[in-house]
Design an enzyme around this catalytic site. Structure first.
Site, PDB file in Angstrom:
ATOM      1  N   ARG A  66       0.847  -4.255  -4.580  1.00 25.27           N
ATOM      2  CA  ARG A  66      -0.510  -3.866  -4.165  1.00 25.27           C
ATOM      3  C   ARG A  66      -1.022  -2.723  -5.040  1.00 25.27           C
ATOM      4  O   ARG A  66      -2.219  -2.626  -5.320  1.00 25.27           O
ATOM      5  CB  ARG A  66      -0.521  -3.470  -2.677  1.00 25.27           C
ATOM      6  CG  ARG A  66      -1.924  -3.297  -2.124  1.00 25.27           C
ATOM      7  CD  ARG A  66      -1.928  -3.108  -0.611  1.00 25.27           C
ATOM      8  NE  ARG A  66      -1.415  -1.793  -0.222  1.00 25.27           N
ATOM      9  CZ  ARG A  66      -1.302  -1.375   1.024  1.00 25.27           C
ATOM     10  NH1 ARG A  66      -1.630  -2.172   2.025  1.00 25.27           N
ATOM     11  NH2 ARG A  66      -0.834  -0.171   1.298  1.00 25.27           N
ATOM     12  N   ARG A  71       6.745   5.247   2.809  1.00 27.03           N
ATOM     13  CA  ARG A  71       6.330   4.116   3.657  1.00 27.03           C
ATOM     14  C   ARG A  71       7.518   3.181   3.935  1.00 27.03           C
ATOM     15  O   ARG A  71       7.656   2.641   5.023  1.00 27.03           O
ATOM     16  CB  ARG A  71       5.154   3.367   3.020  1.00 27.03           C
ATOM     17  CG  ARG A  71       3.850   4.167   3.173  1.00 27.03           C
ATOM     18  CD  ARG A  71       2.650   3.552   2.497  1.00 27.03           C
ATOM     19  NE  ARG A  71       1.484   4.427   2.688  1.00 27.03           N
ATOM     20  CZ  ARG A  71       0.321   4.055   3.204  1.00 27.03           C
ATOM     21  NH1 ARG A  71       0.124   2.805   3.537  1.00 27.03           N
ATOM     22  NH2 ARG A  71      -0.655   4.921   3.370  1.00 27.03           N
ATOM     23  N   ASP A  74       6.149 -14.505   6.473  1.00 28.81           N
ATOM     24  CA  ASP A  74       6.848 -14.933   5.257  1.00 28.81           C
ATOM     25  C   ASP A  74       5.830 -15.715   4.436  1.00 28.81           C
ATOM     26  O   ASP A  74       5.267 -15.214   3.458  1.00 28.81           O
ATOM     27  CB  ASP A  74       8.058 -15.781   5.654  1.00 28.81           C
ATOM     28  CG  ASP A  74       8.956 -16.073   4.455  1.00 28.81           C
ATOM     29  OD1 ASP A  74       8.569 -15.708   3.335  1.00 28.81           O
ATOM     30  OD2 ASP A  74      10.024 -16.667   4.649  1.00 28.81           O
ATOM     31  N   ARG A  78      -9.067   4.823  -1.008  1.00 31.96           N
ATOM     32  CA  ARG A  78      -8.620   4.128  -2.217  1.00 31.96           C
ATOM     33  C   ARG A  78      -9.854   3.633  -2.958  1.00 31.96           C
ATOM     34  O   ARG A  78     -10.946   3.572  -2.369  1.00 31.96           O
ATOM     35  CB  ARG A  78      -7.750   2.926  -1.831  1.00 31.96           C
ATOM     36  CG  ARG A  78      -6.428   3.331  -1.183  1.00 31.96           C
ATOM     37  CD  ARG A  78      -5.648   2.106  -0.708  1.00 31.96           C
ATOM     38  NE  ARG A  78      -4.481   2.514   0.067  1.00 31.96           N
ATOM     39  CZ  ARG A  78      -4.037   1.864   1.138  1.00 31.96           C
ATOM     40  NH1 ARG A  78      -4.661   0.789   1.579  1.00 31.96           N
ATOM     41  NH2 ARG A  78      -2.973   2.289   1.785  1.00 31.96           N
TER      42      ARG A  78
END
Ligand SMILES: Nc1ncnc2c1ncn2[C@@H]1O[C@H](COP(=O)(O)OP(=O)(O)OP(=O)(O)O)[C@@H](O)[C@H]1O
Ligand SMILES: Nc1nc2c(ncn2[C@@H]2O[C@H](COP(=O)(O)O)[C@@H](O)[C@H]2O)c(=O)[nH]1
Length: 413
Positions: free
Chosen positions: A279, A290, A314, A186
């Site tokens: 993201r 995914r 969380d 990436r």
């Protein structure tokens, strides 16, 4: 207890069902061969393992099969793992299913090695390479190094985020196991830092060569943890953290790594989807793939029994605090420092073995002063092993005369 060439009675007698004897050609423990290199020999059943520095810089192993007292041909041996660098001689002692190698005149952190000849890992590799003689090297670590930590969970749950927080707060304590992957990097990812980005055929060959502790096909790409990735961290004296998927965690659970396995669970599928999309690193097709895989991973993570602990991510801050608690780090401003033990093995020493204790008897005769040391190496609680380090070695100075010894064992000096 010992005969004149330094073998103990126990060494001759070995431990059933493996029988160790001295070499019939006189090439005993720490004997200089014709080529000028040091060789030791150990007979286990009908195989004779000769270890010597004949392979360039590293110790190599030759195996000869004994056929009713008549010596057979040398057999090609596949040696897995990082081999010790050759040294000024070494000693070898047969333990139950591995040979303990003590390098002479070497650094304290490099003096104890194991050549595994009949451990579950070696048997598994022998099965894979049927018809081939396989042995595996593993470096010995004195004391009980902290267990590696596996962090697993579906893509987008926050594994990488939690690991980054841990590494930032405790930089000298943790080291990240840099995985190999065949997926493309990436934008911000660096080769060798985030991953070792690798061609598929190269990675497949390395997997075949036994270089990987675990590997799996994840979301359409190959990912894997090399043995070296874990060893690099252990050698830096750090606790290794692995970020791997559930299949990889299952393999690690079945391996000799003896890691602590933690599964990170999302609060809901909706929240997981939101994190993945926000993201912004995956294509729509990848996000959907995914998320599909996440369902099965969460099911396995929660109910398969692979994991020692499950953490819900969380609230990020709370989850991080809970992770630190699991790792025994809550309440620490600075991490506890373990006191390293040291052992220096002089060139001249002999070994004997009494049950799980190796007695190292060393004599140093400098012109001005003679010193003698008796060091006991306890191998009763060995942990781990190939394809990683062998932990749980303990030593004690049981007798020492003069200042020649440089160690801080617990016994009287
Ligand atoms: N508790 C949280 N609440 C909200 N956002 C979070 C939380 N934890 C992590 N995130 C965010 O979710 C995104 C995914 O996190 P991260 O990249 O750490 O996931 P991951 O599990 O490592 O994913 P992958 O397996 O794909 O590498 C990041 O943008 C991160 O900032
Ligand atoms: N079995 C392994 N899984 C690994 C390894 N390194 C990473 N992973 C897992 O892959 C997915 C996707 O990662 P990404 O960086 O492409 O988002 C994630 O679940 C990782 O945990 C590995 O060496 N072995």
């Amino acid at each position: 207890m010992e005969n004149e060439i330094g073998f103990s009675k126990d060494f001759y007698m070995g431990e059933a069902p493996i029988i160790a004897q001295d070499l019939q050609n006189g090439n005993g423990n720490g004997v200089e061969s014709k080529s000028g290199t040091f060789e030791t020999g150990t007979i286990i059943g009908d195989k004779k393992y000769v270890i010597g520095g004949t392979d360039g810089e590293t110790l190599s192993v030759k195996v000869q099969f004994l056929d009713n007292n008549c010596l057979g041909e040398w057999v090609h041996v596949v040696e897995l793992g990082t081999k010790p660098i050759s040294c000024n001689g070494h000693s070898a002692v047969l333990l139950k299913n591995r040979i303990l190698i003590l390098k002479k005149n070497s650094n304290p952190d490099d003096c104890i090695w194991f050549l595994e000849v009949d451990t579950p890992f070696v048997r598994q590799q022998q099965k894979k390479n049927s018809g081939t003689e396989v042995v595996a090297w593993s470096k010995g670590v004195i004391g009980n190094a902290e267990k590696p930590v596996v962090i697993s969970g579906p893509s987008g749950v926050g594994k990488g985020t939690l690991i980054s927080m841990l590494m930032k707060e405790f930089p000298s304590m943790f080291g990240f196991s840099v995985s190999h992957t065949t997926r493309a990097p990436r934008g911000m990812e660096k080769d060798g830092v985030h991953y070792h980005f690798t061609e598929k055929n190269v990675m497949e060959k390395e997997i075949k060569d036994g270089k990987f502790l675990e590997f799996a096909s994840v979301h359409g790409n190959l990912y894997g943890t090399s043995v070296e990735a874990v060893e690099v961290v252990s050698d830096a004296g750090k606790r290794c953290i692995l970020d791997i998927d559930v299949q990889g965690a299952r393999s690690v659970r079945a391996s000799s790594l003896e890691a602590m396995l933690i599964f990170i669970c999302p609060p809901s599928m909706d929240e997981l989807e939101k994190r993945l999309r926000d993201r912004g690193t995956e294509t729509e097709e990848q996000v959907l793939k995914r998320l599909r895989n996440a369902k099965a991973e969460i099911e396995q993570g929660i109910s398969s029994g692979i994991f020692d602990h499950i953490l819900y991510n969380d609230n990020l801050g709370e989850c991080y605090e809970n992770l630190k608690k699991l790792l025994g780090l809550d309440g620490y401003a600075t991490p506890p420092k373990s006191v390293p033990q040291e052992i220096n093995l002089p060139r001249d020493h002999s070994l004997s073995k009494i049950d799980d204790k190796i007695i190292i008897n060393s004599t140093s005769s400098k012109p001005e002063k003679e010193s003698k040391n008796l060091i006991m190496l306890d191998v009763s609680s060995l942990k781990g092993g190939a394809p990683g380090r062998t932990r749980g070695l303990n030593f004690q100075v049981i007798d020492s005369f003069s200042e020649g010894f440089n160690g801080n064992g617990n016994g009287p000096i």
